[in-house]
Design a protein around this motif. Structure first.
Motif, mmCIF file in Angstrom:
data_model
loop_
_atom_site.group_PDB
_atom_site.id
_atom_site.type_symbol
_atom_site.label_atom_id
_atom_site.label_comp_id
_atom_site.label_asym_id
_atom_site.label_seq_id
_atom_site.Cartn_x
_atom_site.Cartn_y
_atom_site.Cartn_z
ATOM 1 N N GLU A 1 0.814 -1.211 0.000
ATOM 2 C CA GLU A 1 0.000 0.000 0.000
ATOM 3 C C GLU A 1 0.850 1.265 0.000
ATOM 4 O OE1 GLU A 1 -3.388 0.351 -0.221
ATOM 5 O OE2 GLU A 1 -3.191 -1.752 -0.775
ATOM 6 N N ILE A 2 2.108 1.121 0.338
ATOM 7 C CA ILE A 2 2.984 2.291 0.393
ATOM 8 C C ILE A 2 3.538 2.575 -0.992
ATOM 9 C CG2 ILE A 2 5.212 3.131 1.254
ATOM 10 C CD1 ILE A 2 4.544 1.874 3.927
ATOM 11 N N GLY A 3 3.270 3.794 -1.466
ATOM 12 C CA GLY A 3 3.744 4.190 -2.789
ATOM 13 C C GLY A 3 4.888 5.170 -2.742
ATOM 14 N N GLY A 4 5.121 5.783 -1.569
ATOM 15 C CA GLY A 4 6.203 6.750 -1.444
ATOM 16 C C GLY A 4 6.688 6.832 -0.014
ATOM 17 N N VAL A 5 7.986 7.083 0.157
ATOM 18 C CA VAL A 5 8.587 7.175 1.487
ATOM 19 C C VAL A 5 9.465 8.415 1.553
ATOM 20 C CG1 VAL A 5 10.057 6.048 3.201
ATOM 21 C CG2 VAL A 5 8.608 4.652 1.707
ATOM 22 N N LEU A 6 9.225 9.238 2.572
ATOM 23 C CA LEU A 6 10.052 10.403 2.845
ATOM 24 C C LEU A 6 11.101 10.043 3.895
ATOM 25 C CD1 LEU A 6 7.211 11.545 1.881
ATOM 26 C CD2 LEU A 6 7.767 13.569 3.241
ATOM 27 N N GLY A 7 12.221 10.734 3.871
ATOM 28 C CA GLY A 7 13.210 10.600 4.922
ATOM 29 C C GLY A 7 13.109 11.748 5.909
ATOM 30 N N SER A 8 14.051 11.800 6.841
ATOM 31 C CA SER A 8 14.127 12.858 7.848
ATOM 32 C C SER A 8 15.350 13.711 7.571
ATOM 33 C CB SER A 8 14.221 12.259 9.253
ATOM 34 O OG SER A 8 13.075 11.500 9.566
ATOM 35 N N LEU A 9 15.148 15.007 7.454
ATOM 36 C CA LEU A 9 16.249 15.921 7.183
ATOM 37 C C LEU A 9 16.760 16.506 8.493
ATOM 38 C CD1 LEU A 9 18.049 17.483 5.239
ATOM 39 C CD2 LEU A 9 16.241 19.209 5.073
ATOM 40 N N HIS A 10 18.055 16.361 8.739
ATOM 41 C CA HIS A 10 18.718 16.947 9.892
ATOM 42 C C HIS A 10 19.642 18.051 9.393
ATOM 43 C CE1 HIS A 10 18.195 13.166 12.652
ATOM 44 N NE2 HIS A 10 17.091 13.495 11.994
ATOM 45 N N TYR A 11 19.448 19.264 9.904
ATOM 46 C CA TYR A 11 20.253 20.390 9.452
ATOM 47 C C TYR A 11 21.546 20.505 10.249
ATOM 48 C CZ TYR A 11 17.097 22.595 6.107
ATOM 49 O OH TYR A 11 16.344 22.878 4.994
ATOM 50 N N VAL A 12 22.595 20.986 9.574
ATOM 51 C CA VAL A 12 23.903 21.212 10.175
ATOM 52 C C VAL A 12 24.185 22.708 10.131
ATOM 53 C CG1 VAL A 12 26.375 20.720 9.987
ATOM 54 C CG2 VAL A 12 24.699 18.968 9.366
ATOM 55 N N GLY A 13 24.761 23.247 11.224
ATOM 56 C CA GLY A 13 25.143 24.658 11.251
ATOM 57 C C GLY A 13 24.088 25.575 11.810
ATOM 58 N N GLU A 14 23.243 25.058 12.720
ATOM 59 C CA GLU A 14 22.154 25.894 13.240
ATOM 60 C C GLU A 14 22.638 27.015 14.152
ATOM 61 O OE1 GLU A 14 19.663 23.960 16.365
ATOM 62 O OE2 GLU A 14 20.800 22.195 15.797
ATOM 63 N N ASP A 15 23.893 26.969 14.633
ATOM 64 C CA ASP A 15 24.401 28.006 15.535
ATOM 65 C C ASP A 15 25.149 29.111 14.800
ATOM 66 O OD1 ASP A 15 23.427 26.585 17.727
ATOM 67 O OD2 ASP A 15 25.254 25.365 17.865
ATOM 68 N N ALA B 1 18.871 12.268 6.234
ATOM 69 C CA ALA B 1 19.673 13.079 5.324
ATOM 70 C C ALA B 1 20.172 14.298 6.093
ATOM 71 C CB ALA B 1 18.840 13.512 4.121
ATOM 72 N N ARG B 2 21.338 14.799 5.682
ATOM 73 C CA ARG B 2 21.921 15.954 6.376
ATOM 74 C C ARG B 2 22.265 17.043 5.366
ATOM 75 N NH1 ARG B 2 22.810 13.921 11.477
ATOM 76 N NH2 ARG B 2 22.915 11.626 11.533
ATOM 77 N N GLU B 3 21.946 18.298 5.764
ATOM 78 C CA GLU B 3 22.157 19.444 4.877
ATOM 79 C C GLU B 3 22.577 20.637 5.706
ATOM 80 O OE1 GLU B 3 19.630 22.177 1.646
ATOM 81 O OE2 GLU B 3 18.695 20.474 2.638
#
Length: 375
Positions: free
Chosen positions: A152-166, A241-243
């Motif tokens: 039933e799953i047609g699409g999957v998103l990941g989790s984005l973790h940001y770098v450099g927030e300070d 994922a990291r950005e």
């Protein structure tokens, strides 16, 4: 009577601004969970796709990350589209030999056009979309493909973790906003469907990839095709994922204007299909998309109502409040850290989003992009 109307306008404006971040999450948490039902079978094959324009600075780290993923998944197909870069991006992508198959665009044609070129050539059962400056954790592909065991799953998103927030107030506000966004997606996924993906990391079954014009936001268009097809669009917390965050206000403002303009064009393009969605999905879409796009207008309306109330109570009160607001705004927009700087960046974000939507409503859009210099 006039005072009552002004009070109601002020309260409704405040409620509309708070809705996506306060009331909507509370409603989601009260909804029952929709469980997944995986079936035994072989893991699907996958193709990883990304577009790049003048990303030479990010390419060495990106290519090392792709090489690591390829070593873990020898069958992983990797495609890249170069959108007429004027730096060494294309040469760097071609450097590692057969790691990445590169398609060179004829010039600046935009990400939507590039992704369509890549999707048409990819052979994987699952298409994984990411950005040129995004790095995936080692087990991201494994964890992502595992979710497709549920038919039933047609699409999957990941989790984005940001770098450099300070690094700046802009980066700090961007990080806080994104953490709230990630939690919202988690709750939407738990209750059925996430209403749209961003380009950092998401995937769909190749058979569901839609046709669309180059003027739309391809991330939103492609991910929503999963829901329109009657499949589930879910989020995987363990696909990370990291950005690096954008640190400069000017870069972030231009980015938000561009995204908002294309998002509204996408909304217009998808409107017939949006109307046919289930009631819960329409509610989610309105709560997380439409109300937020007009947040700047709600802030402006509430501010005008508050000013009119102050004037009716006392012109002196109105003058004092206006002077205080001007002074605080001046301090906030010059600040580089702290609460006032964060407040200024929030208001800037709302203004940029509203400007982008208004631009799109006048028939204007942005099909190409430039990497943020402050990343």
């Amino acid at each position: 009577m006039v005072d009552l109307i002004l009070v109601l306008i002020l309260l409704l404006s405040l409620a509309a601004v708070a809705w996506p971040f306060l009331f909507y999450p509370l409603i989601l948490r009260a909804l029952p969970a929709k469980t997944e039902q995986p079936l035994p079978g072989t893991a699907p094959t996958a193709s990883l796709l990304f577009c790049a324009y003048n990303e030479a600075a990010a390419m060495p780290e990106k290519l090392a990350n792709l090489a690591m993923l390829k070593a873990r998944h020898p069958g992983l197909e990797i495609w890249a589209f170069d959108d007429g870069s004027s730096d060494d991006t294309a040469a760097l992508i071609e450097g590692p030999g057969d790691l990445v198959t590169l398609i060179r665009g004829p010039g600046r044609s935009g990400k939507a056009h590039g992704m369509k070129q890549l999707a048409a050539r990819a052979c994987g059962d699952v298409l994984i979309f990411t950005d040129a400056n995004v790095l995936l954790d080692a087990d991201a592909v494994d964890n992502l493909l595992a979710r497709y065991a549920d038919p039933e799953i047609g699409g999957v998103l990941g989790s984005l973790h940001y770098v450099g927030e300070d690094e700046s107030a802009t980066a700090s506000v961007g990080s806080l906003y994104w953490r709230m966004e990630e939690r919202l997606k988690d709750e939407e996924s738990r209750t059925g469907n996430v209403l749209g993906a961003d380009g950092s990391i998401f995937s769909i079954r190749r058979s569901l990839y839609p046709d669309f014009p180059d003027s739309v936001l391809d991330d939103l268009t492609v991910s929503m095709a999963v829901i329109f097809a009657g499949r589930r669009l879910v989020k995987a917390k363990d696909v990370i994922a990291r950005e690096r965050l954008v640190a400069a206000r000017g870069d972030e403002y231009r980015r938000k204007v561009r995204i908002a303009a294309r998002a509204w064009h996408t909304h217009s393009h998808l409107r017939p299909q949006l109307r046919r969605m289930k009631a819960l999905d329409r509610f989610k879409y309105a709560s997380r998309k439409i109300i937020r796009w007009f947040g700047g207008l709600f802030i402006l309306t509430g501010g005008v109502a508050a000013a009119a109330l102050a004037w009716r109570i006392s012109p002196l009160l109105f003058g004092a409040a206006l002077l205080a607001a001007v002074l605080l705004a001046g301090i906030a927009f010059r600040a580089r850290g702290g609460l006032l700087a964060a407040l200024a960046d929030i208001l800037i974000a709302y203004a940029a989003t509203l400007q982008g939507v208004m631009k799109a409503m006048r028939g204007r859009t942005v099909t190409i992009w430039n990497p943020a210099k402050s990343r």
